[in-house]
Design a protein around this motif. Structure first.
Motif, PDB file in Angstrom:
ATOM      1  N   MET A   1      51.032 -71.320 -27.724  1.00  0.00           N
ATOM      2  CA  MET A   1      49.874 -70.302 -27.354  1.00  0.00           C
ATOM      3  C   MET A   1      49.105 -71.300 -26.793  1.00  0.00           C
ATOM      4  O   MET A   1      48.283 -71.707 -28.015  1.00  0.00           O
ATOM      5  N   LYS A   2      48.372 -71.311 -26.100  1.00  0.00           N
ATOM      6  CA  LYS A   2      46.948 -72.136 -25.414  1.00  0.00           C
ATOM      7  C   LYS A   2      45.836 -71.082 -24.987  1.00  0.00           C
ATOM      8  O   LYS A   2      46.805 -70.238 -23.981  1.00  0.00           O
ATOM      9  N   THR A   3      44.832 -70.913 -24.854  1.00  0.00           N
ATOM     10  CA  THR A   3      43.965 -69.831 -24.043  1.00  0.00           C
ATOM     11  C   THR A   3      42.802 -71.604 -23.682  1.00  0.00           C
ATOM     12  O   THR A   3      42.352 -72.182 -23.858  1.00  0.00           O
ATOM     13  N   VAL A   4      41.997 -71.172 -22.673  1.00  0.00           N
ATOM     14  CA  VAL A   4      41.827 -72.552 -21.436  1.00  0.00           C
ATOM     15  C   VAL A   4      40.857 -70.952 -20.515  1.00  0.00           C
ATOM     16  O   VAL A   4      41.091 -70.247 -20.720  1.00  0.00           O
ATOM     17  N   TYR A   5      39.963 -71.447 -20.022  1.00  0.00           N
ATOM     18  CA  TYR A   5      38.796 -70.831 -19.821  1.00  0.00           C
ATOM     19  C   TYR A   5      38.532 -71.668 -18.095  1.00  0.00           C
ATOM     20  O   TYR A   5      38.310 -72.614 -18.403  1.00  0.00           O
ATOM     21  N   PHE A   6      38.704 -70.376 -17.076  1.00  0.00           N
ATOM     22  CA  PHE A   6      38.114 -71.249 -15.442  1.00  0.00           C
ATOM     23  C   PHE A   6      36.385 -70.909 -15.285  1.00  0.00           C
ATOM     24  O   PHE A   6      36.542 -69.717 -15.655  1.00  0.00           O
ATOM     25  N   VAL A   7      36.284 -71.668 -14.551  1.00  0.00           N
ATOM     26  CA  VAL A   7      34.316 -71.112 -14.016  1.00  0.00           C
ATOM     27  C   VAL A   7      33.908 -70.981 -13.243  1.00  0.00           C
ATOM     28  O   VAL A   7      34.603 -72.637 -12.930  1.00  0.00           O
ATOM     29  N   GLN A   8      33.560 -70.780 -12.197  1.00  0.00           N
ATOM     30  CA  GLN A   8      33.103 -71.529 -10.832  1.00  0.00           C
ATOM     31  C   GLN A   8      31.879 -71.466 -11.198  1.00  0.00           C
ATOM     32  O   GLN A   8      30.920 -70.559 -11.875  1.00  0.00           O
ATOM     33  N   HIS A   9      31.282 -73.017 -10.524  1.00  0.00           N
ATOM     34  CA  HIS A   9      30.179 -73.205 -10.953  1.00  0.00           C
ATOM     35  C   HIS A   9      29.212 -72.593 -10.539  1.00  0.00           C
ATOM     36  O   HIS A   9      29.085 -71.579 -10.002  1.00  0.00           O
ATOM     37  N   GLY A  10      27.514 -72.554 -11.290  1.00  0.00           N
ATOM     38  CA  GLY A  10      26.856 -71.747 -10.548  1.00  0.00           C
ATOM     39  C   GLY A  10      26.152 -71.669  -9.518  1.00  0.00           C
ATOM     40  O   GLY A  10      26.844 -72.486  -8.521  1.00  0.00           O
ATOM     41  N   ALA A  46      35.962 -75.588 -27.713  1.00  0.00           N
ATOM     42  CA  ALA A  46      36.173 -77.373 -28.219  1.00  0.00           C
ATOM     43  C   ALA A  46      36.085 -78.138 -26.833  1.00  0.00           C
ATOM     44  O   ALA A  46      35.452 -78.931 -27.584  1.00  0.00           O
ATOM     45  N   LYS A  47      36.268 -78.283 -25.782  1.00  0.00           N
ATOM     46  CA  LYS A  47      35.902 -79.115 -24.636  1.00  0.00           C
ATOM     47  C   LYS A  47      35.668 -78.160 -23.737  1.00  0.00           C
ATOM     48  O   LYS A  47      36.171 -77.633 -23.025  1.00  0.00           O
ATOM     49  N   ILE A  48      34.715 -79.084 -23.150  1.00  0.00           N
ATOM     50  CA  ILE A  48      34.391 -79.422 -21.714  1.00  0.00           C
ATOM     51  C   ILE A  48      34.846 -80.130 -20.263  1.00  0.00           C
ATOM     52  O   ILE A  48      34.441 -80.979 -20.610  1.00  0.00           O
ATOM     53  N   CYS A  49      35.553 -79.403 -19.411  1.00  0.00           N
ATOM     54  CA  CYS A  49      35.916 -80.494 -18.291  1.00  0.00           C
ATOM     55  C   CYS A  49      35.045 -79.695 -16.958  1.00  0.00           C
ATOM     56  O   CYS A  49      35.471 -78.711 -17.092  1.00  0.00           O
ATOM     57  N   HIS A  50      34.816 -81.036 -16.028  1.00  0.00           N
ATOM     58  CA  HIS A  50      34.326 -79.906 -14.996  1.00  0.00           C
ATOM     59  C   HIS A  50      34.840 -81.421 -13.545  1.00  0.00           C
ATOM     60  O   HIS A  50      35.601 -82.462 -13.630  1.00  0.00           O
ATOM     61  N   GLN A  90      47.267 -80.518 -16.154  1.00  0.00           N
ATOM     62  CA  GLN A  90      46.379 -81.572 -17.271  1.00  0.00           C
ATOM     63  C   GLN A  90      46.186 -79.849 -18.530  1.00  0.00           C
ATOM     64  O   GLN A  90      45.407 -81.034 -18.808  1.00  0.00           O
ATOM     65  N   LEU A  91      46.577 -79.001 -18.040  1.00  0.00           N
ATOM     66  CA  LEU A  91      46.123 -78.051 -18.822  1.00  0.00           C
ATOM     67  C   LEU A  91      46.847 -77.645 -20.466  1.00  0.00           C
ATOM     68  O   LEU A  91      48.304 -77.189 -20.866  1.00  0.00           O
ATOM     69  N   THR A  92      46.968 -79.566 -21.331  1.00  0.00           N
ATOM     70  CA  THR A  92      47.323 -79.321 -22.447  1.00  0.00           C
ATOM     71  C   THR A  92      46.513 -78.508 -23.704  1.00  0.00           C
ATOM     72  O   THR A  92      47.575 -79.251 -25.309  1.00  0.00           O
ATOM     73  N   GLU A  93      45.651 -78.480 -23.888  1.00  0.00           N
ATOM     74  CA  GLU A  93      44.945 -78.247 -24.935  1.00  0.00           C
ATOM     75  C   GLU A  93      44.599 -76.891 -25.172  1.00  0.00           C
ATOM     76  O   GLU A  93      44.100 -76.000 -23.916  1.00  0.00           O
ATOM     77  N   ASP A  94      44.214 -76.701 -26.880  1.00  0.00           N
ATOM     78  CA  ASP A  94      44.158 -74.820 -26.413  1.00  0.00           C
ATOM     79  C   ASP A  94      42.214 -74.995 -27.014  1.00  0.00           C
ATOM     80  O   ASP A  94      41.484 -76.118 -26.598  1.00  0.00           O
ATOM     81  N   ALA A  95      41.162 -74.268 -25.983  1.00  0.00           N
ATOM     82  CA  ALA A  95      40.116 -74.039 -26.358  1.00  0.00           C
ATOM     83  C   ALA A  95      39.444 -74.557 -24.776  1.00  0.00           C
ATOM     84  O   ALA A  95      38.672 -75.023 -25.696  1.00  0.00           O
ATOM     85  N   VAL A  96      39.669 -74.861 -23.937  1.00  0.00           N
ATOM     86  CA  VAL A  96      38.834 -76.100 -22.978  1.00  0.00           C
ATOM     87  C   VAL A  96      38.450 -74.965 -21.907  1.00  0.00           C
ATOM     88  O   VAL A  96      39.469 -74.664 -21.310  1.00  0.00           O
ATOM     89  N   MET A  97      37.262 -75.473 -21.852  1.00  0.00           N
ATOM     90  CA  MET A  97      36.905 -74.608 -20.581  1.00  0.00           C
ATOM     91  C   MET A  97      37.140 -75.775 -19.536  1.00  0.00           C
ATOM     92  O   MET A  97      36.780 -77.265 -19.403  1.00  0.00           O
ATOM     93  N   TYR A  98      37.418 -75.313 -17.843  1.00  0.00           N
ATOM     94  CA  TYR A  98      37.584 -75.488 -16.785  1.00  0.00           C
ATOM     95  C   TYR A  98      36.211 -75.539 -15.599  1.00  0.00           C
ATOM     96  O   TYR A  98      36.723 -74.360 -15.266  1.00  0.00           O
ATOM     97  N   ILE A  99      35.578 -76.554 -15.658  1.00  0.00           N
ATOM     98  CA  ILE A  99      34.792 -75.558 -14.016  1.00  0.00           C
ATOM     99  C   ILE A  99      34.443 -76.220 -12.953  1.00  0.00           C
ATOM    100  O   ILE A  99      34.538 -78.266 -13.539  1.00  0.00           O
ATOM    101  N   THR A 136      54.655 -70.309 -23.900  1.00  0.00           N
ATOM    102  CA  THR A 136      55.854 -70.941 -22.690  1.00  0.00           C
ATOM    103  C   THR A 136      56.188 -71.001 -21.461  1.00  0.00           C
ATOM    104  O   THR A 136      56.165 -72.302 -21.104  1.00  0.00           O
ATOM    105  N   GLU A 137      56.589 -70.281 -20.978  1.00  0.00           N
ATOM    106  CA  GLU A 137      56.943 -69.576 -19.920  1.00  0.00           C
ATOM    107  C   GLU A 137      56.060 -68.445 -18.914  1.00  0.00           C
ATOM    108  O   GLU A 137      56.802 -68.141 -17.883  1.00  0.00           O
ATOM    109  N   ALA A 138      55.326 -68.074 -19.368  1.00  0.00           N
ATOM    110  CA  ALA A 138      54.019 -67.416 -19.076  1.00  0.00           C
ATOM    111  C   ALA A 138      52.974 -67.536 -19.404  1.00  0.00           C
ATOM    112  O   ALA A 138      52.472 -67.811 -20.194  1.00  0.00           O
ATOM    113  N   ALA A 139      51.497 -67.001 -18.508  1.00  0.00           N
ATOM    114  CA  ALA A 139      50.549 -66.884 -18.540  1.00  0.00           C
ATOM    115  C   ALA A 139      50.065 -65.837 -18.039  1.00  0.00           C
ATOM    116  O   ALA A 139      50.672 -65.090 -17.153  1.00  0.00           O
TER     117      ALA A 139
END
Length: 150
Positions: A1-10, A46-50, A90-99, A136-139
């Motif tokens: 299981m992993k947790t990801v965060y999606f953010v719309q820019h300011g 852990a990481k921020i991607c934009h 690309q969502l392969t890592e845990d605790a990543v924020m995607y902006i 694995t098969e659901a979010a």
């Protein structure tokens, strides 16, 4: 299981005011407000991607400063009109924020949760954060925070 965060820019300036579309003062304030809320609630990133666009990069840097995240990078697949499957792959890592941007973020969340990128699952707002837990098969959507809620 992993947790990801999606953010719309300011909130950013319009193309007419500045073609590079930097964040407005209100946009920066709202990003700081949401980032501080996450920090106060002990959310660990852990990481921020934009996307690489100025407004997303500025949003990422404000979150990284407040949340003490040293790993910030621009990635492909986050342009406004990119296919959601490019981002989801690309969502392969845990605790990543995607902006990033709409409709890409909405489509990626819809694809994760419903399996259909064209189904509106969540209505993003500038500076809002959606926390998605991926198994694995659901979010599933764990929570959604907007600046007005902080």
């Amino acid at each position: 299981m992993k947790t990801v965060y999606f953010v719309q820019h300011g909130i950013a300036h319009s193309k007419e005011i500045d073609p590079s579309r930097p964040l407005t003062d209100i946009g920066m304030d709202q990003v700081r407000q949401v980032a501080t809320y996450l920090k106060d609630h002990h959310i660990k990133i852990a990481k921020i991607c934009h996307s690489g666009k100025l407004r997303a990069q500025q949003t990422a840097l404000l979150f990284s400063e407040i949340l003490a995240v040293g790993n910030v990078a621009a990635i492909k697949g986050m342009e406004p009109t990119d296919s959601a499957t490019k981002l989801v792959a690309q969502l392969t890592e845990d605790a990543v924020m995607y902006i990033g941007h709409l409709p890409n973020l909405c489509n990626a969340v819809a694809l994760l949760i419903s399996g259909n990128s064209n189904k509106q699952v969540l209505k993003f707002k500038n500076s809002a954060v959606a926390c998605i837990e991926i198994e694995t098969e659901a979010a599933s959507l764990q929570w959604f925070i907007t600046p007005e809620m902080c």
